[in-house]
Design a protein around this motif. Structure first.
Motif, PDB file in Angstrom:
ATOM      1  N   ARG A 503     -28.317   0.732 -22.916  1.00  0.00           N
ATOM      2  CA  ARG A 503     -27.666  -0.542 -22.615  1.00  0.00           C
ATOM      3  C   ARG A 503     -28.540  -1.295 -21.623  1.00  0.00           C
ATOM      4  NH1 ARG A 503     -21.660   1.862 -21.145  1.00  0.00           N
ATOM      5  NH2 ARG A 503     -21.265   2.955 -23.123  1.00  0.00           N
ATOM      6  N   TYR A 505     -28.551  -4.366 -18.782  1.00  0.00           N
ATOM      7  CA  TYR A 505     -27.727  -5.217 -17.931  1.00  0.00           C
ATOM      8  C   TYR A 505     -28.616  -6.267 -17.258  1.00  0.00           C
ATOM      9  CZ  TYR A 505     -24.029  -1.727 -18.488  1.00  0.00           C
ATOM     10  OH  TYR A 505     -23.082  -0.877 -19.001  1.00  0.00           O
ATOM     11  N   THR A 531     -20.803  -3.940 -15.267  1.00  0.00           N
ATOM     12  CA  THR A 531     -19.621  -4.243 -16.057  1.00  0.00           C
ATOM     13  C   THR A 531     -20.009  -4.873 -17.381  1.00  0.00           C
ATOM     14  OG1 THR A 531     -19.421  -6.388 -14.973  1.00  0.00           O
ATOM     15  CG2 THR A 531     -18.243  -4.540 -13.966  1.00  0.00           C
ATOM     16  N   ASP A 532     -18.994  -5.083 -18.201  1.00  0.00           N
ATOM     17  CA  ASP A 532     -19.238  -5.620 -19.535  1.00  0.00           C
ATOM     18  C   ASP A 532     -19.780  -7.047 -19.483  1.00  0.00           C
ATOM     19  OD1 ASP A 532     -18.827  -5.210 -22.509  1.00  0.00           O
ATOM     20  OD2 ASP A 532     -17.651  -7.034 -22.208  1.00  0.00           O
ATOM     21  N   GLU A 533     -19.405  -7.821 -18.470  1.00  0.00           N
ATOM     22  CA  GLU A 533     -19.903  -9.195 -18.394  1.00  0.00           C
ATOM     23  C   GLU A 533     -21.377  -9.254 -17.992  1.00  0.00           C
ATOM     24  OE1 GLU A 533     -18.473 -10.194 -13.820  1.00  0.00           O
ATOM     25  OE2 GLU A 533     -17.429 -11.088 -15.521  1.00  0.00           O
ATOM     26  N   LEU A 535     -23.503  -7.017 -19.189  1.00  0.00           N
ATOM     27  CA  LEU A 535     -24.204  -6.364 -20.286  1.00  0.00           C
ATOM     28  C   LEU A 535     -24.794  -7.399 -21.239  1.00  0.00           C
ATOM     29  CD1 LEU A 535     -24.842  -3.693 -21.840  1.00  0.00           C
ATOM     30  CD2 LEU A 535     -22.647  -4.022 -23.025  1.00  0.00           C
ATOM     31  N   LYS A 537     -25.569  -8.343 -24.763  1.00  0.00           N
ATOM     32  CA  LYS A 537     -24.945  -7.873 -25.989  1.00  0.00           C
ATOM     33  C   LYS A 537     -25.792  -8.165 -27.230  1.00  0.00           C
ATOM     34  CE  LYS A 537     -20.306  -8.314 -24.060  1.00  0.00           C
ATOM     35  NZ  LYS A 537     -20.721  -8.744 -22.722  1.00  0.00           N
TER      36      LYS A 537
END
Length: 827
Positions: A503, A505, A531-533, A535, A537
């Motif tokens: 992943r 970031y 966090t996902d925000e 990441l 994508k």
């Protein structure tokens, strides 16, 4: 069994210990037997007791017999006389009083009383609990055999050892493991176990085809003084059992003595096949029924024999086999421990009008079957990504087939050749799998292989499930490349091993430090802002078989700098990689220009926004700017503060090469010790040839002087030179004064021309001279030739050597040669 344990060594030592002690001989401490059994090759090196050293030939002989496969009992029974009572071994002194007497075996274990002034002997190691229990069981069995108890002689050492090894202490479980009439002794064996603490849980791995039984946790813990279980008082042997009617399930309480002697009758019956299947307590056996006529009773006599592939077991008559059961049913069970590579089962059939008459009639071999011993004590461990399997097998096992079966749900686990590993070795003691993919779950299955009468037979499998752990690989080579439009960027990195995902970031400020030191739970880095925000994508695609990439990642409009961090993930564990800092590309310097000076060169330019410094790299004109800027260190560097004060970057003390070169200017910024480069501006430097001159008197006191030249570098086709005189000031250019003709062997000439090459550093006294007596003011030499590919700089001598005063008291130019120390001028 082919094993690295010392059970066989300890067994033979215990038997020899009892035999020698019963004959009244001094023997080593009983506590020493365990330690000696663990070091069969060099046990005597640590021995200090003369009694132990006297027994060394005997003990070494016993260990050698065990290594050859001789049973411990036979090794002790057939000891040569010279080793049974070797010279130098003392006898146990007789006790002075009857009440103080003790058995010879116990007395032998007691060391002589030391003299008062002697040093006390160090404490000897106490045998572990399993050794004490096994020794107690051996003593108990010996007492039962001596008392003539039925079935005691059928209990094998390996049965008692496995009961201890697998902690199977319950009476019902013990009964299943005993053969024939020995089953009636299960309660006595359970009583021996009850003398010792069994506080530890039963082993999680049963014996081959067996099931472990939990033990009673309420039994008291033994101390170091817990005595070895004594031999119980022998009971009278039971009376022979008379043939009886079948009980529930068809079982009959019969022994070999209840049947007639086998006299080898002729028969045309071909034995059928016994179907053998594994169950929780051992194996279940079944066979086809005898085609009985109405009114006939059929008694099945199930016997067994153990052997190996090299020496297959045989039962030439039913009495030669070990009786498992007698029954009128066509099924039976055998819960005994396996004690060899192959166990032969045979069903002998007796037919009569009733049970008694059937037992009196000659039997027929009705069915035959073989059970192969699977691997025992199987353990699977992981070490640095290698999967290591260990087990033991009985002699006669030819090889062990090992299968690594993926448990990914794509297909049922199968022992097909595609899943077989380590096929180039026998694997008799285990295997090492170095190719297991990480991060996946596998079923490791081991199947023993025996060559039985020319036919390869396979045992039931033993297997264990393993999750091959992943050694998370941090991404340390993340490469960031800005797009041509400066609004997107691409990423590249080395793809980690299978079982790991990556992943990426993106942060506007530097993420917390120290997270990349070790593997962590995923929840830890989430709490730190991963966090996902944050990441990225965008999809990850393969660049080639070893590298992965992201392309077209958006650069946030209001970010001047981005911190990009890769994270390797597997099964909820993460490893943070190296963070890369990337800034928007710096613009190139504006309006760069090289300003030439005789002793240095200057580069002027407009400062690029956002740059902390500008570096200058110098290289050949044949190289590309990228190749020139790939050098480890720049030729010159200027910071923003110095540029604001000086206005230019200066090359000194090292000048640009006189023959010409390429100068590349690169704006740079710095972040976390990393240099971030901007766009490159390239300049061509044509080069500069440097030439010094001076005058010397032709001879001392003469007013005629000669022109001398010296080149700083090789000059091909030197330029034409002219001499100018100005009576009032130093001439500023070649037309600022009167041209002076020079004398030469060919006559007066307006200027001088030198043919060939002026070599660097070589002083050239030219052929041109002139008379200074009629001149006043200043002299200066100029380049008067036409256009040249490279400029030439003339270096003037000190000004006092160029001035001719009105009234000459002496000739100034007749002094020593003038070194080139004055400023130069352009030609």
């Amino acid at each position: 069994m082919v094993s690295g344990d010392t059970d066989g060594n300890l067994d033979v030592l215990l038997r020899w210990f009892r035999d020698a002690a019963d004959r009244g001989l001094m023997v080593p401490e009983s506590k020493r037997l365990t330690e000696i059994s663990r070091h069969p090759a060099d046990w005597w090196m640590s021995a200090t007791d003369p009694v132990e050293l006297a027994w060394r030939p005997t003990v070494d002989h016993l260990f050698h017999q065990v290594r050859l496969g001789v049973f411990p009992a036979a090794a002790v029974d057939f000891l040569p006389d010279a080793l049974r009572t070797p010279p130098g071994v003392p006898r146990v002194p007789e006790a002075p009083a009857a009440e103080d007497r003790m058995p010879a075996s116990a007395a032998a274990a007691v060391p002589p009383i030391a003299e008062p002034e002697s040093e006390p002997e160090p404490p000897q190691p106490v045998p572990d609990r399993r050794t004490l229990i096994f020794q107690a069981l051996i003593d108990w069995r010996a007492g039962q055999i001596a008392a003539g108890v039925e079935g005691a002689e059928a209990i094998k050492d390996i049965t008692l050892r496995n009961l201890v090894k697998y902690n199977q202490t319950g009476e019902d479980v013990i009964r299943v493991k005993l053969p024939g009439q020995a089953k009636g002794l299960a309660a006595d064996i359970a009583a021996v176990f009850a003398r010792f603490a069994v506080d530890e849980p039963s082993t999680t791995e049963p014996a081959a085809g067996q099931r472990s039984t939990p033990t009673n946790p309420k039994v008291a813990t033994p101390t170091a003084t817990t005595p070895v279980a004594a031999v119980p008082t022998p009971a009278a042997p039971p009376a022979p059992v008379q043939p009886a009617a079948p009980v529930d399930g068809g079982l009959l309480n019969l022994t070999h003595r209840d049947f007639c002697d086998y006299d080898y009758p002729e028969t045309d019956v071909e034995p059928g096949r016994i179907t053998i299947t594994g169950d929780a307590d051992g194996v279940a056996l079944s066979w086809d029924p005898w085609p009985a006529q109405p009114g006939e009773v059929v008694v099945y006599r199930l016997v067994s024999a153990d052997g190996s592939g090299a020496a297959p077991p045989t039962v030439y008559r039913p009495e030669a086999g070990e009786l498992i059961t007698t029954t009128t049913s066509t099924t039976a069970a055998d819960g005994r421990f396996l004690s060899s590579a192959v166990r032969l089962f045979e069903v002998w059939c007796h037919v009569g009008a009733d049970v008694s008459s059937a037992c009196a009639r000659q039997p027929v071999r009705w069915a035959v079957g073989h059970e192969l011993s699977p691997v025992d004590s199987m353990t699977i461990t992981e070490d640095g990504g290698r999967i290591i399997g260990r087990w033991t097998v009985f002699p006669g096992t030819r090889a062990v087939r090992v299968y690594r079966i993926p448990l990914d749900g794509s297909a049922p686990p199968a022992s097909n050749p595609h899943n077989q590993i380590c096929v180039d070795r026998p694997n008799l003691t285990g295997f090492v799998d170095v190719d297991a993919p990480r991060g996946l779950r596998f079923l490791y299955r081991a199947i023993a292989e025996v060559d039985l009468a020319g036919t390869v037979r396979l045992s039931r499998p033993r297997q264990q499930e393993v999750l091959v752990p992943v050694e998370l690989t941090p991404i340390t080579d993340l490469h960031v490349e800005m797009g041509d439009d400066r609004s997107t960027f691409g990423l590249q990195w080395t793809t980690p091993d299978s079982g790991q995902s990556v992943r990426i970031y993106r942060f506007p400020a530097e993420p917390p430090a120290g997270l990349d030191s070790e593997d962590r739970d995923e929840s830890v880095i989430v709490a730190e802002g991963f966090t996902d925000e944050k990441l990225i994508k965008d999809p990850i695609v393969a660049l080639d078989p070893t590298r992965s990439q992201m392309v077209g990642v958006i650069w946030p409009q209001d970010w001047e700098r981005a911190y990009i961090t890769p994270v390797t993930v597997s099964n909820g564990r993460v490893r943070v990689g190296g963070t890369r800092v990337h800034t928007r590309p710096l613009a190139a310097v504006s309006e760069p220009r090289i300003v030439e000076r005789f002793h240095t060169q200057l580069v002027t330019f407009g400062w690029p926004a956002g740059a902390a410094a500008v570096q200058a790299f110098v290289g050949s004109v044949s190289l590309s700017p990228e190749e020139i800027c790939a050098q480890e260190y720049p030729s010159a560097e200027i910071t923003k503060a110095v540029h604001e004060s000086d206005g230019a970057l200066t090359f000194r003390p090292r000048l640009l090469h006189w023959s010409g070169c390429q100068v590349c200017l690169v704006p740079v910024a710095y972040s976390r010790g990393e240099t971030i480069r901007g766009e490159v501006a390239s300049l061509l430097y044509p080069g500069l040839e440097r030439l010094s001159y001076w005058f010397e008197a032709v001879e001392p006191g003469s007013r005629r002087v000669r022109l001398f030249l010296r080149a700083d570098n090789d000059i091909e086709a030197p330029p034409t030179l002219g001499l100018v005189n100005n009576p009032s000031r130093l001439p500023l250019e070649q037309h600022d004064g009167q041209h002076i003709e020079l004398d030469s062997p060919a006559g007066p000439v307006p200027h001088c021309r030198i043919g060939g090459v002026l070599r660097a550093g070589r002083v050239v006294p030219t052929e041109w001279t002139f008379d200074i007596g009629r001149l006043r003011g200043y002299l200066r030499l100029f380049v008067t030739g036409g256009r040249r590919t490279r400029q030439v700089a003339l270096f003037d001598p000190p000004l006092r050597f160029l001035y001719i005063p009105d009234q000459m008291s002496h000739n100034p130019v007749s002094q020593n040669p003038m070194p080139p120390t004055a400023p130069g001028m352009w030609g």
